[in-house]
Scaffold this motif. Structure first.
Motif, PDB file in Angstrom:
ATOM      1  N   TRP A 187       1.578  -5.094   4.574  1.00 24.70           N
ATOM      2  CA  TRP A 187       0.874  -3.811   4.528  1.00 24.70           C
ATOM      3  C   TRP A 187       1.337  -2.860   5.614  1.00 24.70           C
ATOM      4  CZ3 TRP A 187      -5.036  -4.826   3.382  1.00 24.70           C
ATOM      5  CH2 TRP A 187      -5.151  -5.443   2.128  1.00 24.70           C
TER       6      TRP A 187
ATOM      7  N   LEU B 224       0.819  -1.213   0.000  1.00 17.69           N
ATOM      8  CA  LEU B 224       0.000   0.000   0.000  1.00 17.69           C
ATOM      9  C   LEU B 224       0.852   1.261   0.000  1.00 17.69           C
ATOM     10  CD1 LEU B 224      -2.661  -1.071   2.683  1.00 17.69           C
ATOM     11  CD2 LEU B 224      -2.597  -1.649   0.260  1.00 17.69           C
TER      12      LEU B 224
ATOM     13  N   HIS C  88      -6.484  -1.825   5.046  1.00 22.66           N
ATOM     14  CA  HIS C  88      -7.206  -1.397   3.844  1.00 22.66           C
ATOM     15  C   HIS C  88      -8.296  -2.444   3.614  1.00 22.66           C
ATOM     16  CE1 HIS C  88      -7.698   1.012   0.249  1.00 22.66           C
ATOM     17  NE2 HIS C  88      -7.563  -0.028  -0.545  1.00 22.66           N
TER      18      HIS C  88
END
Length: 593
Positions: free
Chosen positions: A578, A138, A582
């Motif tokens: 990550w 991300l 999300h």
């Protein structure tokens, strides 16, 4: 206990970026942690992962971003184009294909229209124009249904070229007109459409179709978070045809998407089933053949389902099952992920007496102990005491500074005395009666709501009755103003920039201003913040905003939760690398079996 609290604070500061890895190691050593203990804490905080490499930024009067490019997505302002992959793929090498992934979390929905606040698991069947890149944890913004984009020199025009040959699941060809229809409905909603994300795009003046594969957004002013505002998982693209056939209202329609998975079945309060889209435009995705999304509302049950192999993955489990997973590293994995989108708070209806009096809201802000509430919830979920923005945000005030402030400090003697004075001044020296609404999520209804109820009664003699509703019905109660106080987690944002979150939730008249808060001084500050690009000036404005909200609180804020995802060891492709939560689509998930 004090050492445990300090360790947790260290981990949160590392995760949020307020503490460097070097300083984290130094402080951990000072606390007497062994090397193995430090490694375990780093792993829990995601600190062991190496940061993604970032090629040099492009330069020029305008920024063109081809499909083989990505845009760096820092905490606040997306910057220039950088190199990246043409198509998103799993972060691990040599992903395997086939199999079924079963998930365990709450999957009920009030309706099916994303842009009016519904949709939920249907996100698996859709794509965005651009998205955060699962491949690099991300770190960057990458094209999805967009093929490329160009940003004008004044940063007020974003022109997108969309992918050719893409089709919706009903066979309808996708084109730029679908993007225009989707965002026109969000930004300029027709009568009868409650666009929950209209304020996200207050900077947009026009959405224009140029040709079959080209469209553009024209902004009123340069707005740094614009690309990031396109990335939340609910910014899905609907077909113009479907919108027109249903009068722009998709609340009762399971609309076709363009996504990696095709909707097959929904049994209310039981499960959703999605199957691999064999005609997906990204030839790399998806890897698995089927997603079975089981409705498991209780966090402990979610964790138990993964621990026992009844499910493969959950976005968020209970603290006790998270801790159990750490003992079973041969079969399951788990992480602590910071989150911008789920702040524990009690919404207060500013239009109902006596809560319409800011002195009453300020009294609650001062008197109720955040430390006690967070402590009561400690076995359920990580919550960090925050001051109006997430601790994962670079604009956040350090926890040690927050703990010194009225309303946030542990010693409540002075705060309670001042709260009682304010309540008496407002005409309620003996307290009053009110209703406290909660979701039917067990930890909310059985732990947090009663704890808040007890604090109100003991400190201010505010006597509340708890009303429990199905979680999917809470938003309707909020939007209709049919509540006194409501415990929830709706305050937050899918992107970390506080201006967007505050504009949507706290500006006078905003669509998600559930408390009906109205503060002209705060509105003026938001006007300044939306056009301010200098980081030091933005930091100063955010701090001023925090003080305004402390002085005239819209609601009672405890803090933002960190999520505890858990997955079986064969599951790969999401979460492990990550930087933050999300929650939503799973196009890159794969099974090593």
């Amino acid at each position: 206990m004090a050492r445990s609290t300090e360790l947790r604070s260290l981990g949160q500061d590392l995760t949020s970026g307020r503490l460097s890895r070097r300083e984290f190691l130094r402080r951990a050593a000072a606390l007497g942690l062994t090397a193995s203990s430090v490694a375990a804490l780093l792993a829990a905080c995601g600190g062991s992962a190496a940061p993604a490499s970032t090629p040099a930024a492009a330069t020029g009067a305008s920024t063109a971003v081809p499909a083989a490019a990505a845009t760096k997505a820092p905490v606040s302002n997306p910057a220039a184009a950088t190199g990246g992959a043409t198509f998103m793929k799993a972060p691990e090498p040599n992903p395997k294909r086939g199999g079924t992934v079963k998930t365990a979390f709450g999957v009920t929905v009030g309706h099916y229209d994303f842009h009016q606040g519904g949709g939920g698991p249907l996100v698996q069947a859709f794509d965005n124009l651009v998205t955060l890149n699962y491949t690099d944890g991300l770190e960057t913004i990458v094209p999805e249904l967009a093929e490329s984009w160009e940003i004008s020199a004044d940063k007020q025009t974003y022109t997108f070229k969309v992918r050719d040959g893409v089709k919706f699941h009903d066979g309808t060809p996708f084109g730029a007109e679908d993007v225009v229809a989707t965002f026109s409905r969000i930004i300029f909603p027709p009568p009868g459409i409650a666009s929950l994300f209209q304020e996200n795009f207050a900077a947009v003046e026009k959405v224009e179709l140029i040709d079959r594969l080209t469209m553009r957004f024209v902004l009123k002013y340069a707005w740094p978070p614009f690309l990031a505002a396109l990335t939340p998982v609910n910014m899905v693209i609907y077909s113009k045809k479907t919108l027109e056939q249903n009068g722009n209202d998709l609340r009762k329609v399971i609309a076709p998407g363009t996504g990696a998975f095709v909707y097959k079945e929904y049994k209310t309060a039981e499960r959703w089933i999605f199957e691999r889209n064999p005609n997906y435009w990204n030839p790399e995705l998806p890897y698995v053949d089927r997603l079975e999304m089981l409705h498991v509302p209780a966090w402990t049950d979610r964790g138990t389902a993964v621990l026992t192999g009844q499910a493969d993955f959950s976005w968020n489990v209970s603290m006790e099952t998270h801790q159990e997973a750490e003992k079973r590293k041969d079969s399951v994995a788990t992480r602590v992920l910071p989150h911008f989108g789920a702040a524990y708070h009690v919404a207060i209806n500013n239009q109902r007496k006596p809560f319409s009096d800011p002195r009453v809201r300020r009294a609650i802000h001062l008197a109720v102990s955040r430390q006690n509430l967070i402590g009561a919830f400690a076995k359920q979920e990580f919550i960090t005491m925050d001051r109006w923005v997430s601790h994962a945000n670079k604009y956040a005030l350090p926890l040690e500074d927050i703990q010194k402030l009225p309303g946030y400090r542990a010693d409540k003697k002075e705060d309670i005395a001042e709260a009682k004075r304010l309540l008496a001044e407002a005409g309620h020296p003996d307290g009053f009666e009110a209703e406290l609404m909660s979701a039917d999520v067990a930890p909310h209804a059985q732990i947090m709501a009663p704890a808040f109820q007890d604090q109100l009664r003991r400190t201010l003699n505010i006597r509340t009755t708890i009303k429990v509703l199905e979680r999917s019905l809470l938003t309707n109660a909020l939007s209709q103003g049919e509540y006194d106080m409501q415990l929830g987690t709706s305050y937050g944002s899918d992107i970390p920039d506080p201006e967007l979150m505050w504009t949507r939730a706290l500006r006078t008249g905003a669509s998600q201003n559930w408390s009906k808060y109205a503060n002209p001084k705060f509105d003026q500050l938001l006007d300044q913040l939306k056009t301010e690009a200098d980081e030091e000036a933005r930091q100063r404005l955010v701090r001023e905003g925090m003080q305004l909200l402390d002085d005239d609180p819209p609601f009672y804020l405890m803090g933002f939760a960190d999520h505890l995802p858990m997955w079986r060891k064969p599951v790969h492709g999401i979460v492990a690398n990550w930087r933050h939560t999300h929650w939503g689509r799973m196009p890159t998930v794969w099974l090593d079996q």
